[in-house]
Design a protein around this motif. Structure first.
Motif, PDB file in Angstrom:
ATOM      1  N   LEU A 136       0.428  -3.236   4.152  1.00 21.51           N
ATOM      2  CA  LEU A 136       1.433  -2.199   3.559  1.00 21.51           C
ATOM      3  C   LEU A 136       0.637  -0.717   4.022  1.00 21.51           C
ATOM      4  O   LEU A 136       1.233   0.392   4.781  1.00 21.51           O
ATOM      5  CB  LEU A 136       1.594  -2.030   2.005  1.00 21.51           C
ATOM      6  CG  LEU A 136       2.654  -3.116   1.647  1.00 21.51           C
ATOM      7  CD1 LEU A 136       2.309  -3.166   0.300  1.00 21.51           C
ATOM      8  CD2 LEU A 136       3.976  -2.693   1.952  1.00 21.51           C
ATOM      9  N   GLU A 151       3.905  -7.864  10.015  1.00 21.42           N
ATOM     10  CA  GLU A 151       5.205  -7.847   9.459  1.00 21.42           C
ATOM     11  C   GLU A 151       5.165  -8.524   8.021  1.00 21.42           C
ATOM     12  O   GLU A 151       4.211  -9.363   7.733  1.00 21.42           O
ATOM     13  CB  GLU A 151       5.874  -8.732  10.446  1.00 21.42           C
ATOM     14  CG  GLU A 151       6.550  -8.149  11.648  1.00 21.42           C
ATOM     15  CD  GLU A 151       7.155  -6.778  11.399  1.00 21.42           C
ATOM     16  OE1 GLU A 151       8.055  -6.544  10.491  1.00 21.42           O
ATOM     17  OE2 GLU A 151       6.737  -5.998  12.250  1.00 21.42           O
ATOM     18  N   ASP A 206       9.755   9.960   7.550  1.00 20.38           N
ATOM     19  CA  ASP A 206      10.661   8.796   6.978  1.00 20.38           C
ATOM     20  C   ASP A 206      11.535   9.714   5.632  1.00 20.38           C
ATOM     21  O   ASP A 206      10.820  10.785   5.316  1.00 20.38           O
ATOM     22  CB  ASP A 206      10.083   7.521   6.522  1.00 20.38           C
ATOM     23  CG  ASP A 206      11.215   6.458   6.556  1.00 20.38           C
ATOM     24  OD1 ASP A 206      12.341   6.701   6.616  1.00 20.38           O
ATOM     25  OD2 ASP A 206      10.597   5.201   6.685  1.00 20.38           O
ATOM     26  N   TYR A 222       7.344   1.584   2.895  1.00 18.98           N
ATOM     27  CA  TYR A 222       7.807   0.310   3.132  1.00 18.98           C
ATOM     28  C   TYR A 222       9.125   0.348   2.395  1.00 18.98           C
ATOM     29  O   TYR A 222       9.529   0.475   1.067  1.00 18.98           O
ATOM     30  CB  TYR A 222       6.972  -0.709   2.644  1.00 18.98           C
ATOM     31  CG  TYR A 222       7.816  -2.195   2.946  1.00 18.98           C
ATOM     32  CD1 TYR A 222       7.991  -2.611   4.082  1.00 18.98           C
ATOM     33  CD2 TYR A 222       7.928  -3.159   1.852  1.00 18.98           C
ATOM     34  CE1 TYR A 222       8.505  -3.973   4.415  1.00 18.98           C
ATOM     35  CE2 TYR A 222       8.419  -4.417   2.100  1.00 18.98           C
ATOM     36  CZ  TYR A 222       8.751  -4.826   3.257  1.00 18.98           C
ATOM     37  OH  TYR A 222       9.275  -6.048   3.607  1.00 18.98           O
ATOM     38  N   HIS A 278       0.459  -0.774   8.087  1.00 21.59           N
ATOM     39  CA  HIS A 278       1.469  -0.646   9.014  1.00 21.59           C
ATOM     40  C   HIS A 278       2.817  -0.293   8.572  1.00 21.59           C
ATOM     41  O   HIS A 278       3.711   0.248   9.150  1.00 21.59           O
ATOM     42  CB  HIS A 278       1.958  -2.090   9.333  1.00 21.59           C
ATOM     43  CG  HIS A 278       0.773  -2.845   9.941  1.00 21.59           C
ATOM     44  ND1 HIS A 278       0.195  -2.507  11.398  1.00 21.59           N
ATOM     45  CD2 HIS A 278      -0.025  -3.824   9.558  1.00 21.59           C
ATOM     46  CE1 HIS A 278      -0.797  -3.340  11.813  1.00 21.59           C
ATOM     47  NE2 HIS A 278      -1.185  -4.114  10.593  1.00 21.59           N
ATOM     48  N   HIS A 279       2.784   0.101   7.207  1.00 17.94           N
ATOM     49  CA  HIS A 279       3.945   0.456   6.543  1.00 17.94           C
ATOM     50  C   HIS A 279       3.618   1.451   5.437  1.00 17.94           C
ATOM     51  O   HIS A 279       3.945   1.146   4.217  1.00 17.94           O
ATOM     52  CB  HIS A 279       4.913  -0.673   5.857  1.00 17.94           C
ATOM     53  CG  HIS A 279       5.115  -1.772   6.799  1.00 17.94           C
ATOM     54  ND1 HIS A 279       6.337  -1.782   8.008  1.00 17.94           N
ATOM     55  CD2 HIS A 279       4.358  -2.981   6.854  1.00 17.94           C
ATOM     56  CE1 HIS A 279       6.007  -3.080   8.377  1.00 17.94           C
ATOM     57  NE2 HIS A 279       4.904  -3.687   8.142  1.00 17.94           N
ATOM     58  N   TRP A 335      11.711   1.078  -2.492  1.00 11.92           N
ATOM     59  CA  TRP A 335      10.505   1.534  -1.564  1.00 11.92           C
ATOM     60  C   TRP A 335       9.100   1.212  -2.111  1.00 11.92           C
ATOM     61  O   TRP A 335       8.771   1.380  -3.409  1.00 11.92           O
ATOM     62  CB  TRP A 335      10.835   3.053  -1.185  1.00 11.92           C
ATOM     63  CG  TRP A 335      11.861   3.304  -0.296  1.00 11.92           C
ATOM     64  CD1 TRP A 335      11.946   3.634   0.896  1.00 11.92           C
ATOM     65  CD2 TRP A 335      13.386   3.095  -0.436  1.00 11.92           C
ATOM     66  NE1 TRP A 335      12.949   3.650   1.707  1.00 11.92           N
ATOM     67  CE2 TRP A 335      13.983   3.320   0.917  1.00 11.92           C
ATOM     68  CE3 TRP A 335      14.189   2.571  -1.545  1.00 11.92           C
ATOM     69  CZ2 TRP A 335      15.207   3.343   0.902  1.00 11.92           C
ATOM     70  CZ3 TRP A 335      15.591   2.540  -1.264  1.00 11.92           C
ATOM     71  CH2 TRP A 335      16.249   2.983  -0.068  1.00 11.92           C
TER      72      TRP A 335
END
Lengths: 426, 64
Positions: free
Chosen positions: A33, A11, A307, A40, A36-37, A48
């Protein structure tokens, strides 16, 4: 242990991007980043974030979807008037104007034009070293790294050599004014205005009686049938100081910092073999380049990693994170000037190489790829190898160092050490 | 008019397709590809000549 080994878990608190910790050591956040993302959405800063090597590469390549410009080239205002440098090339985005203007100046920093300047780079490096060689110690940033590039630019512009010291002072005030507010900003603006007053009559003269120098070429180049205005030329000169002087200064400082404090075992190799300084430059540009982030605006919806980034969104590209992506490089958190999985030679604007290796992202890629890439590489390698040849047994004056930092990575703030003391024998 | 791309000389500098995206694009491996252009013949010729001139590898040859 490497600074990137810290595991922060999945997180992210977006306030971290404004923290001193992030400016000093962004690498654990970069890892979060990437892992996990891969996309982001930073709601706190309304933007973004892309961080993986191939995603950053893809965004740099895709001019149809990602625009660099803040303003429209045909906007209803004096173009670029809202920028601190005045009108300048960076604000032309992906337009035809940008391509034309870039082509006028880009040729000055590569090929034969660059080769013609090599003897001057050697000479200036030697002269700067002469100034401190008797002291057996040097503060590398102020006494060497910040001296060489600006003197080279001053020569490229064809300014008299006796005015160089004045130019260096203006430059140092101007750059300090960019990074900080208050009295630094006032001094920076004053220096800029003094420099503009100095250069104004020279521009007028070169416009009617041009020589072979860069300033003459800029003064006489025609864009769609008309020349650049004196204001545009002065803006370009100010931009050159930051883009060509400050970046190379900090590149040289970062090279020595990482050799002295990150890989002292490899510093020995570079000191013994002058050919390795280009490797030091390349690996620095991967491991911890001067610029870590670039900003773009989307011009359409972009589907990526299941996404969507919406149209008209701000996107930050962490090239400093892409450079540490294990999807592109083995042991990415190791500084290694002998690395075999990184393209070590001259960079390509395409980011593609015949040896099939991946290149660093430190100059960007594509439409806005650094114009001065070849110049920066040669100048850094020559200056460093000259220094290495003149000073014996160089070593850090202080056994510990507060490290490299940036005033603001996200707004393009350059990463470099504030100072770097080296002791040596003659 | 034909544009020949010498892939042995080309080292993927990218100058042709970034400076003249109206007639070139980057192919899969990084080499340029010629694309369809709706510019008129003279304009295409002019852009192609410019591209050939700035190619640092002198890998573009025009057959006029």
């Amino acid at each position: 242990m490497s600074e990137a080994d810290v595991d922060l878990g999945p997180e992210i608190d977006p306030r971290v991007f404004d923290s001193i910790d992030f400016q000093k050591n962004p690498f654990p956040v970069y890892r979060q980043l990437r892992d996990h993302h891969p996309i982001y959405h930073d709601r706190f800063h309304n933007r973004w974030v892309l961080s993986r090597y191939w995603d950053v590469d893809g965004a740099f390549q895709d001019n149809g979807s990602y625009d660099r410009a803040m303003y429209k080239a045909d906007g209803p205002y004096e173009f670029g008037s809202r920028h601190i440098f005045g009108p300048n090339i960076l604000e032309y985005g992906n337009s035809d104007e940008h391509r034309r203007l870039r082509n006028i100046v880009a040729g000055q920093f590569v090929g034969q034009k660059l080769q013609d300047f090599i003897p001057m780079i050697h000479q200036i490096s030697e002269e700067v070293i002469d100034r401190f060689i008797d002291a057996s110690e040097v503060e590398l940033v102020s006494q060497f790294a910040s001296q060489v590039p600006i003197r080279v630019i001053s020569n490229m512009l064809g300014l008299p050599r006796e005015d160089e010291d004045m130019f260096v002072t203006w430059y140092q005030h101007l750059i300090a004014g960019l990074g900080f507010g208050g009295e630094h900003l006032m001094r920076g603006l004053n220096a800029r205005n003094e420099m503009w007053d100095y250069i104004d009559p020279i521009i007028k003269k070169r416009s009617v009686d041009p020589g072979e120098d860069l300033l003459s070429r800029i003064c006489t180049a025609e864009l769609a049938g008309s020349r650049m205005s004196a204001e545009e030329i002065k803006g370009f000169v100010a931009l050159l100081l930051a883009a060509g002087g400050d970046t190379t200064e900090k590149a040289i400082a970062n090279m020595w910092y990482h050799l002295m404090y990150t890989r002292p075992d490899q510093m020995v190799l570079a000191l013994e073999n002058e050919d390795l300084w280009e490797n030091v430059f390349t690996e620095m540009m991967r491991y911890d380049p001067v610029v870590h982030a670039q900003f773009r605006f989307t011009t359409r919806e972009i589907e990526i990693h299941e996404d969507v980034i919406p149209e008209r969104a701000g996107v930050i590209l962490y090239l400093g994170a892409g450079n540490r992506d294990e999807r592109a490089f083995d042991n990415p958190d190791t500084f290694d000037i002998l690395r075999t999985d990184l393209h070590m030679g001259r960079e390509n604007r395409s980011g593609r190489y015949k040896d099939g290796k991946n290149g660093h992202l430190g100059f960007g890629i594509g439409q806005h790829f650094c114009m001065g890439y070849a110049m920066a590489r040669q100048e850094s390698a020559i200056a460093c190898s000259k220094l290495a040849a003149r000073i014996k047994d160089p070593r850090p004056k202080n056994s510990t160092h507060p490290g490299i930092s940036s005033p603001s990575i996200d707004s393009g703030g350059f990463r470099s050490p504030e100072d770097l003391w080296i002791e040596f024998n003659r | 008019m034909k544009i020949h791309i010498d892939k042995t000389k080309c080292y993927m500098s990218g100058e042709c397709y970034y400076n003249h995206p109206e007639i070139f694009k980057m192919g899969d491996e990084g080499y340029p590809e010629v694309i369809y252009s709706d510019l008129d013949k003279n304009e295409i010729k002019q852009h192609a000549q410019e591209a050939a001139e700035v190619c640092p590898a002198t890998a573009l040859k025009l057959e006029l």
